[in-house]
Design an enzyme around this catalytic site. Sequence first.
Site, PDB file in Angstrom:
ATOM      1  CD  GLU A  26     122.143  39.691 -75.227  1.00  0.00           C
ATOM      2  OE1 GLU A  26     122.685  39.564 -74.117  1.00  0.00           O
ATOM      3  OE2 GLU A  26     120.712  39.957 -74.859  1.00  0.00           O
ATOM      4  CG  HIS A  80     125.054  42.066 -71.726  1.00  0.00           C
ATOM      5  ND1 HIS A  80     124.964  42.684 -70.744  1.00  0.00           N
ATOM      6  CD2 HIS A  80     123.758  41.953 -72.166  1.00  0.00           C
ATOM      7  CE1 HIS A  80     123.939  42.809 -70.252  1.00  0.00           C
ATOM      8  NE2 HIS A  80     123.021  42.414 -71.184  1.00  0.00           N
ATOM      9  CG  HIS A  82     119.954  44.460 -74.059  1.00  0.00           C
ATOM     10  ND1 HIS A  82     119.408  45.032 -72.909  1.00  0.00           N
ATOM     11  CD2 HIS A  82     120.623  43.194 -73.763  1.00  0.00           C
ATOM     12  CE1 HIS A  82     119.691  44.355 -71.921  1.00  0.00           C
ATOM     13  NE2 HIS A  82     120.312  43.276 -72.216  1.00  0.00           N
ATOM     14  CG  ASP A  93     120.960  41.665 -68.753  1.00  0.00           C
ATOM     15  OD1 ASP A  93     121.525  40.614 -68.880  1.00  0.00           O
ATOM     16  OD2 ASP A  93     120.874  42.780 -69.098  1.00  0.00           O
TER      17      ASP A  93
HETATM   18 ZN   LIG Z   1     121.142  41.922 -71.095  1.00  0.00          ZN
END
Ligand SMILES: [Zn+2]
Length: 134
Positions: A26, A80, A82, A93
């Site tokens: 990530e 961010h 995935h 999250d």
């Molecule tokens: Zn996430």
Amino acid sequence: MKHKLQISQNHCQEMLDHIRQQLPLEACGLLAGKNDRVERVMPIRNQAQSPVRFVMDPYQQLQAFDWIDSNGLELLGIFHSHPEGPETASPTDLAEAAYEVVHLVWARMQGAWRARGFWIENGTATEVVLQIVD
Ligand SMILES: [Zn+2]
């Protein structure tokens, strides 16, 4: 609560470049700007070095916050990735959202990257409209 965030194509590309470089992990970073308009993408190292979660490197994060302050901008968002989906904010999250900013999630679904924005408050995510501008 913010209802929209304006991002240029170039800034989207900057995020994607960083995200692809970090695969299969990530990737994460900050979005700085003014009046709901992103003016700067700031990649931050994922200290967790994980394909399923991120923890922003605290030193880089602090440096970025200083830069944002000294340039008269605001922290508008956190992005961010995935790498294997989902395209929504994950339970982690929701639980770990520490800032009242737009949370931008880039998910790879069937090979294509797509971004969605969420406002996370009290463990609940509300979709934020992302306006892609020139
Ligand atoms: Zn996430």
